[in-house]
Design a protein around this motif. Sequence first.
Motif, PDB file in Angstrom:
ATOM      1  N   HIS A 196      -9.059   1.832   5.813  1.00 22.15           N
ATOM      2  CA  HIS A 196      -8.340   1.047   4.812  1.00 22.15           C
ATOM      3  C   HIS A 196      -7.462   1.835   4.317  1.00 22.15           C
ATOM      4  CE1 HIS A 196     -11.730   3.555   2.924  1.00 22.15           C
ATOM      5  NE2 HIS A 196     -10.409   3.796   2.182  1.00 22.15           N
ATOM      6  N   ASP A 197      -6.758   2.953   5.101  1.00 25.34           N
ATOM      7  CA  ASP A 197      -5.577   3.921   4.902  1.00 25.34           C
ATOM      8  C   ASP A 197      -4.448   3.077   5.668  1.00 25.34           C
ATOM      9  OD1 ASP A 197      -7.688   5.461   3.520  1.00 25.34           O
ATOM     10  OD2 ASP A 197      -7.422   7.030   4.868  1.00 25.34           O
ATOM     11  N   ARG A 257      -4.555  -3.038   1.555  1.00 24.71           N
ATOM     12  CA  ARG A 257      -4.973  -1.768   2.366  1.00 24.71           C
ATOM     13  C   ARG A 257      -5.785  -2.118   3.676  1.00 24.71           C
ATOM     14  NH1 ARG A 257      -6.413   2.496  -1.332  1.00 24.71           N
ATOM     15  NH2 ARG A 257      -7.317   3.410   0.505  1.00 24.71           N
ATOM     16  N   ARG A 258      -5.552  -3.394   4.074  1.00 24.31           N
ATOM     17  CA  ARG A 258      -6.061  -3.834   5.562  1.00 24.31           C
ATOM     18  C   ARG A 258      -5.003  -4.239   6.218  1.00 24.31           C
ATOM     19  NH1 ARG A 258     -11.105  -2.670   6.563  1.00 24.31           N
ATOM     20  NH2 ARG A 258     -11.637  -4.757   7.332  1.00 24.31           N
ATOM     21  N   HIS A 271      -0.011   2.460  10.724  1.00 22.06           N
ATOM     22  CA  HIS A 271      -1.329   2.946  10.442  1.00 22.06           C
ATOM     23  C   HIS A 271      -1.512   4.390  10.781  1.00 22.06           C
ATOM     24  CE1 HIS A 271      -5.892   1.732  10.175  1.00 22.06           C
ATOM     25  NE2 HIS A 271      -5.689   2.735   9.333  1.00 22.06           N
ATOM     26  N   PHE A 288       0.467   5.309   1.459  1.00 23.80           N
ATOM     27  CA  PHE A 288       0.353   5.458   2.690  1.00 23.80           C
ATOM     28  C   PHE A 288       1.809   5.217   3.552  1.00 23.80           C
ATOM     29  CE2 PHE A 288      -3.908   4.668   1.293  1.00 23.80           C
ATOM     30  CZ  PHE A 288      -4.818   5.860   1.636  1.00 23.80           C
ATOM     31  N   TYR A 332       4.891   5.335   8.060  1.00 25.87           N
ATOM     32  CA  TYR A 332       3.759   5.948   7.590  1.00 25.87           C
ATOM     33  C   TYR A 332       3.910   7.536   7.400  1.00 25.87           C
ATOM     34  CZ  TYR A 332      -1.413   6.144   7.095  1.00 25.87           C
ATOM     35  OH  TYR A 332      -2.448   6.161   6.749  1.00 25.87           O
ATOM     36  N   ASN A 385      -4.207   9.045   8.138  1.00 27.38           N
ATOM     37  CA  ASN A 385      -5.090   8.253   8.120  1.00 27.38           C
ATOM     38  C   ASN A 385      -6.707   8.588   8.544  1.00 27.38           C
ATOM     39  OD1 ASN A 385      -4.443   7.840  10.727  1.00 27.38           O
ATOM     40  ND2 ASN A 385      -5.525   6.190  11.028  1.00 27.38           N
ATOM     41  N   LYS A 433      -5.486  -8.341   0.495  1.00 28.80           N
ATOM     42  CA  LYS A 433      -5.698  -6.776   0.241  1.00 28.80           C
ATOM     43  C   LYS A 433      -4.731  -5.969   0.913  1.00 28.80           C
ATOM     44  CE  LYS A 433     -10.883  -7.629  -0.421  1.00 28.80           C
ATOM     45  NZ  LYS A 433     -12.195  -7.344   0.089  1.00 28.80           N
ATOM     46  N   ALA A 467       0.775  -1.238  -0.127  1.00 25.93           N
ATOM     47  CA  ALA A 467      -0.030  -0.049   0.023  1.00 25.93           C
ATOM     48  C   ALA A 467       0.887   1.431  -0.019  1.00 25.93           C
ATOM     49  CB  ALA A 467      -0.931  -0.029   1.192  1.00 25.93           C
TER      50      ALA A 467
END
Length: 463
Positions: free
Chosen positions: A73-74, A118-119, A195, A53, A65, A69, A116, A50
């Motif tokens: 999902h960010d 983004r998780r 995150h 981010f 990071y 966020n 996925k 991802a």
Amino acid sequence: MVHTNQELIGSYFVDLWKQSSRAAADMEVMKKEAEESEWNPTELNTVNSAGGFMSVSPDKLSVQYNNVNFHDHDVGVVQANHPAPVRRLVYYFEIFVKNAGAKGQIAIGFTTEGFKMRRQPGWEANSFGYHGEDGLLYRGQGKGDAFGPTYTCGDTVGGGINYASQEFFFTKNGVVIGSVYKDVKDPLFPTVAVHSQNEEITVNFGKQPFVFDVKSYEAQERAKQEKTIEKVSLQQDVSFGIVRSYLVHYGYADTLKLFDMASRSSLPPISIIQENGFNEKDNEYALHQRKAIRQLIRNGDIDGAFGKLHDWYPQVVQDERSATSFLLHCQKFIEVVRAGRLEEAVMHGRKEFEIFYLQREYEDLIKDCAALLAYEEPEKSSVGYLMKESQRELVADMVNAVILSTNPNKNVKDVNYYCLHSYLERLLRQLTGCYLENRSLNGDQGETFHLSRIMDNNCYKKA
């Protein structure tokens, strides 16, 4: 029937020789290379991540990071460049928290290839994650389970897979904090996530020493396995029968005599109980003759062995084209080379190998024998395996098996059952089969089975 059995026995030992030859050595190298060819995770996969981010350092071992966020999902999530290798007892990696950022929403875990990106690891099916801000373990859903302490700036956290117990385990600052059952058989990628703003971690895939002592953990896990095995008790007469059967089968008469004396003087004395499946008194056929011939072969006296066979079991060597005759003549050639009588070796080879040379199953083996003549120190050459004691033992085992096949009191329908292997060896084969079957049920994950390694380890511990 005897002739047919001798052919089967001879073929079996010729194949064993081939397995110990250069071709077999090459196969072992290839096998080892195949096991070692499993790719180990070495860095983070910046392609499948991802990236919007987070930023990954040029060495692909640090993640920061660099956004704000606004949504679940960010997530800045990234997998390793390869899945965790499976042909081992344990796989393990660590992260170091350089900066806990605004919220400390850091995670470490394992995910499958289609995860996925983004998780957070653990929020999707077939993923697992230990999260820093709440200490919860997430297993394929958005709700976590109470698991361990939170972690923050300055902490080192690790994630591992125990393939023996089929569990994930996690550590904090070098201490295991818990484990959970691994119900996924698919390849799993080491995965990390950040995150919240300014969170930064570094990842160690083993290039640097781990904070957690993985070697000690592996030793403890092996000790657990051994303890489980040791809990399985055997009656004294059963283990006695297994050992005695081995000595009887291979004709170790002197050791057998001492073993029986020790069993009678034990408290209580041990006797052979027929109900346990052993009837070795009936299997002591030609025990002292087999002992004598084995000793001659182990001493390199092949002419003496031939002489005893002609006197006691002429049917064993009456066929000059048999595999039994071939292996004995090869060993005679080897012994003459060992003694440095090269001209005699050449004469012996020309006389005895001629009838075998055009038989394709013997061609490579004859070439290996002949190659001994090309070296000043043949024991250090590529065919040096022929000069080892194991080669003498192979020939002695073959002659022993062939003599057993001549037992008139035995209806030897199954050569493999009676002549080739003792009860002990059959039990070890069954052990190997059970281990491989168990590994298959685990998706072929875990250490590959090497009986010799297990035996060597146990001998080392007792030494």
